[in-house]
Scaffold this motif. Structure first.
Motif, mmCIF file in Angstrom:
data_model
loop_
_atom_site.group_PDB
_atom_site.id
_atom_site.type_symbol
_atom_site.label_atom_id
_atom_site.label_comp_id
_atom_site.label_asym_id
_atom_site.label_seq_id
_atom_site.Cartn_x
_atom_site.Cartn_y
_atom_site.Cartn_z
ATOM 1 N N PHE A 1 0.828 -1.216 0.000
ATOM 2 C CA PHE A 1 0.000 0.000 0.000
ATOM 3 C C PHE A 1 0.858 1.260 0.000
ATOM 4 C CE2 PHE A 1 -4.576 -1.007 0.483
ATOM 5 C CZ PHE A 1 -4.498 -2.387 0.522
ATOM 6 N N SER A 2 1.924 1.269 0.789
ATOM 7 C CA SER A 2 2.727 2.503 0.863
ATOM 8 C C SER A 2 3.434 2.778 -0.467
ATOM 9 C CB SER A 2 3.722 2.455 2.020
ATOM 10 O OG SER A 2 4.666 1.455 1.777
ATOM 11 N N TYR A 3 3.751 1.720 -1.205
ATOM 12 C CA TYR A 3 4.367 1.903 -2.536
ATOM 13 C C TYR A 3 3.440 2.725 -3.440
ATOM 14 C CZ TYR A 3 6.459 0.442 -7.023
ATOM 15 O OH TYR A 3 7.036 0.409 -8.266
ATOM 16 N N LEU A 4 2.132 2.612 -3.204
ATOM 17 C CA LEU A 4 1.157 3.357 -4.018
ATOM 18 C C LEU A 4 0.679 4.629 -3.316
ATOM 19 C CD1 LEU A 4 -0.963 0.300 -5.258
ATOM 20 C CD2 LEU A 4 0.669 1.667 -6.588
ATOM 21 N N GLY A 5 1.378 5.010 -2.218
ATOM 22 C CA GLY A 5 0.997 6.219 -1.483
ATOM 23 C C GLY A 5 -0.274 6.026 -0.683
ATOM 24 N N LEU A 6 -0.600 4.782 -0.302
ATOM 25 C CA LEU A 6 -1.831 4.491 0.457
ATOM 26 C C LEU A 6 -1.473 4.005 1.858
ATOM 27 C CD1 LEU A 6 -3.636 2.387 -2.329
ATOM 28 C CD2 LEU A 6 -4.215 4.746 -1.679
ATOM 29 N N ASN A 7 -2.439 4.145 2.788
ATOM 30 C CA ASN A 7 -2.288 3.641 4.147
ATOM 31 C C ASN A 7 -3.155 2.384 4.273
ATOM 32 O OD1 ASN A 7 -2.328 3.076 6.844
ATOM 33 N ND2 ASN A 7 -2.977 5.133 7.502
ATOM 34 N N TYR A 8 -2.516 1.226 4.475
ATOM 35 C CA TYR A 8 -3.287 -0.039 4.475
ATOM 36 C C TYR A 8 -4.347 -0.049 5.580
ATOM 37 C CZ TYR A 8 -1.095 -2.134 8.601
ATOM 38 O OH TYR A 8 -0.713 -2.405 9.888
ATOM 39 N N GLU A 9 -4.053 0.680 6.697
ATOM 40 C CA GLU A 9 -4.990 0.645 7.830
ATOM 41 C C GLU A 9 -6.346 1.262 7.478
ATOM 42 O OE1 GLU A 9 -2.455 0.742 11.860
ATOM 43 O OE2 GLU A 9 -2.004 2.390 10.476
ATOM 44 N N GLU A 10 -6.369 2.093 6.449
ATOM 45 C CA GLU A 10 -7.646 2.701 6.040
ATOM 46 C C GLU A 10 -8.462 1.771 5.138
ATOM 47 O OE1 GLU A 10 -6.552 6.418 4.233
ATOM 48 O OE2 GLU A 10 -5.595 7.111 6.098
ATOM 49 N N HIS A 11 -7.875 0.653 4.725
ATOM 50 C CA HIS A 11 -8.565 -0.208 3.747
ATOM 51 C C HIS A 11 -8.721 -1.663 4.183
ATOM 52 C CE1 HIS A 11 -8.308 3.041 0.811
ATOM 53 N NE2 HIS A 11 -7.066 3.227 1.241
ATOM 54 N N VAL A 12 -7.785 -2.148 5.007
ATOM 55 C CA VAL A 12 -7.832 -3.577 5.364
ATOM 56 C C VAL A 12 -8.837 -3.808 6.495
ATOM 57 C CG1 VAL A 12 -6.511 -5.477 6.393
ATOM 58 C CG2 VAL A 12 -5.500 -4.098 4.559
ATOM 59 N N VAL A 13 -9.714 -4.798 6.271
ATOM 60 C CA VAL A 13 -10.733 -5.168 7.257
ATOM 61 C C VAL A 13 -10.485 -6.635 7.617
ATOM 62 C CG1 VAL A 13 -13.225 -5.534 7.595
ATOM 63 C CG2 VAL A 13 -12.398 -3.584 6.227
ATOM 64 N N ILE A 14 -10.464 -6.920 8.922
ATOM 65 C CA ILE A 14 -10.253 -8.312 9.339
ATOM 66 C C ILE A 14 -11.576 -9.076 9.236
ATOM 67 C CG2 ILE A 14 -9.578 -9.826 11.252
ATOM 68 C CD1 ILE A 14 -7.315 -8.090 10.015
ATOM 69 N N ASP A 15 -11.493 -10.229 8.580
ATOM 70 C CA ASP A 15 -12.678 -11.060 8.372
ATOM 71 C C ASP A 15 -12.365 -12.472 8.873
ATOM 72 O OD1 ASP A 15 -14.754 -12.607 7.377
ATOM 73 O OD2 ASP A 15 -14.896 -11.465 5.489
ATOM 74 N N GLU A 16 -13.117 -12.908 9.879
ATOM 75 C CA GLU A 16 -12.890 -14.221 10.506
ATOM 76 C C GLU A 16 -12.909 -15.361 9.478
ATOM 77 O OE1 GLU A 16 -12.306 -15.010 13.767
ATOM 78 O OE2 GLU A 16 -12.113 -12.855 14.122
ATOM 79 N N LYS A 17 -13.654 -15.127 8.396
ATOM 80 C CA LYS A 17 -13.798 -16.146 7.345
ATOM 81 C C LYS A 17 -12.440 -16.620 6.788
ATOM 82 C CE LYS A 17 -15.330 -14.865 3.140
ATOM 83 N NZ LYS A 17 -16.254 -14.130 2.281
ATOM 84 N N PHE A 18 -11.436 -15.721 6.861
ATOM 85 C CA PHE A 18 -10.134 -16.073 6.282
ATOM 86 C C PHE A 18 -9.150 -16.654 7.304
ATOM 87 C CE2 PHE A 18 -11.892 -12.889 3.319
ATOM 88 C CZ PHE A 18 -11.967 -13.713 2.202
ATOM 89 N N TYR A 19 -9.638 -16.832 8.547
ATOM 90 C CA TYR A 19 -8.790 -17.532 9.523
ATOM 91 C C TYR A 19 -8.842 -19.034 9.250
ATOM 92 C CZ TYR A 19 -7.573 -13.586 12.467
ATOM 93 O OH TYR A 19 -7.022 -12.432 12.941
ATOM 94 N N ARG A 20 -7.789 -19.733 9.622
ATOM 95 C CA ARG A 20 -7.709 -21.179 9.361
ATOM 96 C C ARG A 20 -7.938 -21.979 10.642
ATOM 97 N NH1 ARG A 20 -2.800 -20.889 4.846
ATOM 98 N NH2 ARG A 20 -4.042 -19.497 3.519
ATOM 99 N N PRO A 21 -8.439 -23.226 10.517
ATOM 100 C CA PRO A 21 -8.655 -24.060 11.706
ATOM 101 C C PRO A 21 -7.374 -24.264 12.512
ATOM 102 C CG PRO A 21 -9.672 -25.066 9.777
ATOM 103 C CD PRO A 21 -8.884 -23.886 9.279
ATOM 104 N N ALA A 22 -6.237 -24.353 11.830
ATOM 105 C CA ALA A 22 -4.924 -24.437 12.497
ATOM 106 C C ALA A 22 -3.960 -23.635 11.622
ATOM 107 C CB ALA A 22 -4.462 -25.882 12.616
#
Ligand code: NAP
Ligand code: GDD
Length: 327
Positions: free
Chosen positions: A261-282
């Motif tokens: 994100f910073s390479y493109l002049g963006l702040n990842y914290e303004e765009h990334v959302v944590i979604d439990e769906k992408f967590y793994r069982p282990a």
């Protein structure tokens, strides 16, 4: 003098396409095995298809006779077994199928070699996923395995059956324990490409949000173009052996987001959302490889570092989107 011939299973995948390019550059006749599907998915090898030195043949890791027939017909000196169900989350949804492709598929290829021509040299695409819940930091060829997914378990089987056929039948069979390697040809579901593609789309105003799972997982990420050269080097030695292939650096998914994100002049914290769906069982929390053996015995070294890799993927995603008429 006739060309050397190499069979590549999984040629339509990321690594298959880079390995085919590399072998063709070395003057090989490349036989690329593809499984039958109702629509062709040759995007990654489209630029090679017209070459006389490339033969595309149908076969499947689930079908023993197809493997035997291909070896009989093309008589290769080297076989690179890259085909697998390679996406870790899918391995929990389809554990049996993952085992059929990724584990037993290796035995089918080895048996075909044993039956048709035991002088064929064999490369097995093993994985740092086998280290899983790591027993040692950094991981080497002698670090014990502790896989954390059905995929990792299947790869442990593939590794040991390769070692076993080497020891039982004296085959020239090598297991390359490769850490994560990426490129603009990486599938979009893998985290590096998911992040670089989304960052490029956000930059061009095509989306605003990126949903991810565990940002703290750490991986040793290298460039796929470098890693296929290590595969080839393993089959050019006097004796078969197993090698770790890695950069020796580890970075978190969070750092990956920061760099992209910073390479493109963006702040990842303004765009990334944590979604439990992408967590793994282990989860595999930390991977970092020690590739000293590959450095000293194969003379192999990576040429692209982590920020360079992420920047080249972002650049490729931006260019592809612009070619499609965006931005
Ligand atoms: P990939 O892009 O997912 O490619 C997988 C290939 O396997 C595709 O060509 C796929 O064909 C083929 N395939 C799947 N099932 C098959 C079957 N039953 N019969 C014949 N072909 C089949 O994977 P990759 O990233 O290039 O990785 C190559 C190999 O290295 C895999 O074995 C992977 O597990 C292993 N590996 C990868 C990494 C990494 O970071 N990339 C690290 C360590 C090990 P379709 O196109 O028809 O789906
Ligand atoms: N895919 C994905 N998607 N991963 C995410 C996400 C997400 O939204 N959010 C966080 N992650 C984390 C995963 O939990 C994991 O810890 C890490 O990012 C890397 O995930 P992947 O890029 O899917 O790769 P992988 O490490 O699970 O597996 C790859 O590398 C192995 C070698 O270690 C694959 O290429 C395997 O085939 C390969 O063997």
């Amino acid at each position: 003098m006739s060309r050397k011939r190499a069979l590549v299973t999984g040629i339509t995948g990321q690594d298959g396409s880079y390995l085919a390019e590399f072998l063709l550059e070395q003057g090989y006749q490349v036989i690329g095995m593809v499984r039958r599907s109702s629509t062709v998915n040759f995007d990654r090898i489209a630029h090679l298809q017209e070459l006389e030195a490339l033969d595309i043949v149908q076969g499947d890791l689930l079908d023993q006779m197809s493997l035997i027939d291909i070896l009989r017909e093309y008589d290769p000196q080297e076989v690179y077994n890259l085909a697998a169900q390679s996406f870790v989350p899918t391995s929990w949804r389809q554990p049996v199928l993952t085992g059929e492709f990724t584990a037993l598929g290796v035995t089918r290829v080895l048996d075909a070699i044993r039956i048709v021509n035991p002088d064929i040299r064999f490369y097995q695409a093993s994985s740092s996923e086998m280290f899983g819940k790591v027993m040692e930091v950094p991981q080497t060829e002698s670090t014990p395995f502790y896989p954390r997914s059905p995929y990792g378990v299947a790869k442990v089987y593939g590794h040991w059956i390769t070692v076993n056929y080497r020891e039982s039948y004296n085959l020239y069979a090598c297991s390359g324990i490769l850490f994560n390697h990426e490129s603009p040809r990486r599938g979009l579901e893998f985290v590096t490409h998911k992040v670089t593609h989304a960052a490029a789309r956000i930059k061009l105003g095509l989306q605003n949000e990126l949903r991810l799972g565990n940002l703290e997982a750490q991986r040793d990420w290298g460039y796929a173009g470098d890693y296929v050269q290590a595969m080839w080097l393993m089959l050019q030695q006097d004796e078969p052996d197993d090698y770790v292939v890695s950069t020796g650096e580890t970075h978190s998914v969070r750092e990956l987001c920061e760099v992209a994100f910073s390479y493109l002049g963006l702040n990842y914290e303004e765009h990334v959302v944590i979604d439990e769906k992408f967590y793994r069982p282990a989860e595999v929390d930390l991977l970092i490889g020690d590739a000293t053996k590959a450095h000293t015995q194969l003379g192999w070294k990576p040429s692209v570092d982590f920020p360079g890799l992420i920047r080249l993927m972002v650049d490729a995603d931006l260019e592809a989107l612009r070619t499609e008429g965006y931005g």
